[in-house]
Scaffold this active site. Structure first.
Site, PDB file in Angstrom:
ATOM      1  N   ASP A  26      -5.681   5.606   2.020  1.00  0.00           N
ATOM      2  CA  ASP A  26      -5.848   4.924   1.876  1.00  0.00           C
ATOM      3  C   ASP A  26      -6.734   4.137   2.214  1.00  0.00           C
ATOM      4  OD1 ASP A  26      -3.533   1.787   1.134  1.00  0.00           O
ATOM      5  OD2 ASP A  26      -5.235   1.743   2.925  1.00  0.00           O
TER       6      ASP A  26
ATOM      7  N   HIS B  11       0.957  -1.707  -0.282  1.00  0.00           N
ATOM      8  CA  HIS B  11       0.240   0.047  -0.002  1.00  0.00           C
ATOM      9  C   HIS B  11       0.681   0.714  -0.048  1.00  0.00           C
ATOM     10  CE1 HIS B  11      -4.350  -2.057   1.391  1.00  0.00           C
ATOM     11  NE2 HIS B  11      -2.977  -2.643   1.033  1.00  0.00           N
TER      12      HIS B  11
END
Length: 501
Positions: free
Chosen positions: A121, A18
Site C-alpha cells: 500500500d 485500501h
C-alpha cells in the site's frame, strides 16, 4: 514447480477503502497461477479469510501470514486493529501508531519468505528499502483514481491555491485535460498548510517515484487521458487492472459477504423483499463508506431531504441516534424508505434492478462498484482525495450531480474540534435538505440531464465488464505485469548463479 512459481507478497493498509481492493487484487494474481502471500494482523485477516480459504480449497496458491498487532504497547483493547474501529482521534492515532510499529515484524517476514516482488500500500513508503535489500521490485498500490493522483501531483507541484484572497475562491488545477476548478477548502489540510501528516504524505509520494511502478484499481476506458498523463508527465510506469471487484465478486454469495465476515440472512431477505417490491430504477442508495459518521445536524437534513425528494431510498447509517429510529419507523410505515444500521450488502443492493442511483462520499471502491452496476451518482465528498474524485465524476465523466459539499474534513475533526469559530465550520459542513432534494430530482427524475447520465453510466458498466474479460485492457495488463515479474525473477536467478560460480 512451487520453487519455480512467481511469489508475490501483498501488504494491505488496514482501512476498508485500501484493504478490500488489495485483497481482491491478490486473489486475481493467485487465479493467474502466482504464489500469493498476504501479510495481515489477526483481526484484519478475519474479515477476508473466508474468501482466501475458498480460493485455496479451489486449488489456488494463496495464504495469509499473520503478524501480531501491538495492542498492549499502544494501549488498545485486543481486536482494535483497523482505522474503521477508531471512534475518536485519540484511538485513531493509537491504531496508526500500532500499524507503524509493524515494520520490524514485516521486514523479518519478508527476509524469511524471500518473495519475488512486494505489492504494498502507498502508506508503507519504507517497503521501497525492504525491496531494495532483497533485490526485488516493490509495486506501489494506489487504491484510488488516476485522476486524483494526477490532480494531487499538479496541486502539490504548482500550488495554484497559495495566492488566493480567500479559502472559498476558485482556482484551476493546471496541466489537466479537463478544466477542473476547486477551492482551497476542498483540499486536504496537509496540502493547504504544513501539518504533522504533511511529511508522511511527501514520503509516500516520493516512494512512488522510487518504486518499480504503480498498480491501479481502475480501467483504461474510464480514465485513459489520466492514465496517459500519469505515465508521461509524472513519468511513472503503471498498470490498471480494475475494476477488481468485477473480476472477483461475480456470484451472489461473494457479493453478500464482501468486506464482512457474516451476513445476517434474515435481515437481508427482508431488505431484498423490500427491493423486489419497488419498480426498476426507482430506489436511491445512500451510503458514506466505512469511515464517515455524520453530525446530528447533517443527519436531520439528509433524512428530511430524502423524504422530501419523493424517491424510494435505502439509507445506511452508523450509530444509534434516536432521531433516526423515528425516521426508520416513519419510512417503514410509508414503505418509501429502508434504513440499514452499520453494514450493508452493498454489491447486492447496487446490482438490484430496483436501484437507480447512489449518494456517495466519492470513495473509489464505491464509485467503481456503482459504475459496475451502471449507476449514476450524487456526489458528497467528505475528506482525503474524495473531492478530486467528485470532479472526475461531475466535470470529466459527466455521470454525477454534486450536492455542493464545501469542506474537506475528516468527520472526527468536525465532531471533536473545540476551537473558536467551530460554528462557522459546522454551518459550512452541513448540506441543506433543499440541495439534497434538488440533486435527487436531477438524478432520479425523467429530465434530460438524468437520462444522459444514466446512459453514460451504463456505457461505463459495459466497458467495465469487457475490460476484465480475456483480451480486455485490464486482463491484458495483469498478464503483462505478471510476465514482466517472471522475467525479472529469471534474470535475478541467472545473476545469482553467475555470482555463485
Amino acid at each position: 514447480m512451487e520453487a519455480q512459481k512467481l511469489h508475490v507478497i501483498f501488504l494491505p493498509f488496514p482501512t476498508p477503502g485500501h484493504m478490500i481492493p488489495m485483497i481482491d487484487t491478490a486473489r486475481l494474481f493467485a487465479k493467474q497461477g502466482v504464489n500469493v502471500t498476504i501479510i495481515a494482523t489477526h483481526a484484519n485477516a478475519s474479515t477476508f479469510q473466508k474468501s482466501i480459504d475458498t480460493d485455496f480449497n479451489s486449488g489456488y496458491s494463496i495464504k495469509t501470514q499473520l503478524i501480531q498487532f501491538p495492542s498492549a504497547q499502544v494501549g488498545l483493547p485486543e481486536g482494535v486493529e483497523n482505522v474503521k474501529d477508531g471512534t475518536s482521534n485519540e484511538i485513531i492515532d493509537k491504531i496508526i501508531r500500532g500499524i507503524m510499529m509493524l515494520q520490524h515484524q514485516i521486514d523479518i517476514m519478508l527476509h524469511d519468505l524471500q518473495p519475488d516482488c512486494i505489492v504494498s500500500d502507498m502508506a508503507y513508503p519504507w517497503t521501497v528499502e525492504s525491496a531494495e535489500k532483497l533485490n526485488i521490485p516493490r509495486i506501489y498500490f494506489y487504491s484510488s483514481s488516476y485522476f486524483s493522483n494526477c490532480a494531487s501531483y499538479f496541486v502539490r507541484k504548482y500550488r495554484p491555491h497559495d495566492d488566493l484572497v480567500s479559502d472559498t475562491q476558485k482556482f484551476t488545477i493546471p496541466c489537466l485535460p479537463n478544466t477542473i476548478e476547486m477551492t482551497p477548502l476542498q483540499l486536504a489540510d496537509w496540502i493547504r498548510v504544513k501539518t504533522s501528516a504533511t511529511g508522511l504524505f511527501v514520503d509516500m509520494y516520493d516512494s512512488e517515484k522510487r518504486s518499480y511502478g504503480t498498480l491501479y484499481n481502475s480501467f483504461h476506458e474510464l480514465e485513459s487521458d489520466y492514465e496517459a498523463l500519469s505515465k508521461t508527465t509524472m513519468g511513472i510506469k503503471s498498470w490498471s487492472v480494475g475494476p477488481v471487484s468485477a473480476w472477483i465478486n461475480n456470484d451472489d454469495e461473494r457479493k453478500a459477504n464482501r468486506g464482512n465476515m457474516e451476513m445476517n440472512i434474515g435481515k437481508d431477505s427482508e431488505l431484498l423483499n423490500w427491493l423486489n417490491s419497488k419498480p426498476n430504477d426507482s430506489v436511491i442508495y445512500v451510503c458514506f463508506g466505512s469511515l464517515t459518521r455524520l453530525s446530528h445536524k447533517q443527519i436531520v437534513e439528509l433524512a428530511y431531504g430524502l423524504e422530501n425528494s419523493g424517491s424510494n431510498f435505502i439509507l445506511v447509517v452508523k450509530g444509534g441516534e434516536d432521531f433516526l429510529h423515528d425516521i426508520e419507523k416513519r419510512v417503514k410505515e410509508s414503505k418509501k424508505g429502508y434504513v440499514i444500521w452499520n453494514w450493508a450488502p452493498q454489491l447486492l443492493i447496487l446490482d438490484h434492478p430496483a436501484t437507480g442511483g447512489i449518494v456517495t462520499h466519492c470513495g473509489w471502491n464505491s464509485i467503481l462498484e456503482s459504475l459496475n452496476a451502471g449507476l449514476p451518482m450524487i456526489t458528497w465528498p467528505m475528506f482525503a482525495e474524495q473531492f478530486y474524485n467528485e470532479k472526475l465524476l461531475v466535470d470529466a465523466l459527466k455521470i454525477g450531480v454534486s450536492v455542493g459539499s464545501k469542506v474537506n474534513k475528516f468527520w472526527l475533526n468536525v465532531v471533536e474540534e473545540k476551537a473558536p469559530g467551530l460554528n462557522i465550520v459546522e454551518e459550512e459542513v452541513v448540506v441543506k435538505r433543499e440541495e439534497i432534494v434538488k440533486a435527487v430530482e436531477i438524478l432520479m427524475g425523467s429530465g434530460q440531464e438524468g437520462e444522459t447520465m444514466r446512459m453514460r453510466a451504463k456505457k461505463f458498466a459495459d466497458a467495465a465488464k469487457r475490460t476484465v474479460e480475456e483480451g480486455g485492457h485490464s486482463f491484458n495488463n495483469l498478464i503483462q505485469l505478471i510476465d514482466e515479474l517472471k522475467s525479472l525473477k529469471i534474470v535475478r536467478e541467472h545473476e545469482k548463479i553467475r555470482l555463485d560460480n
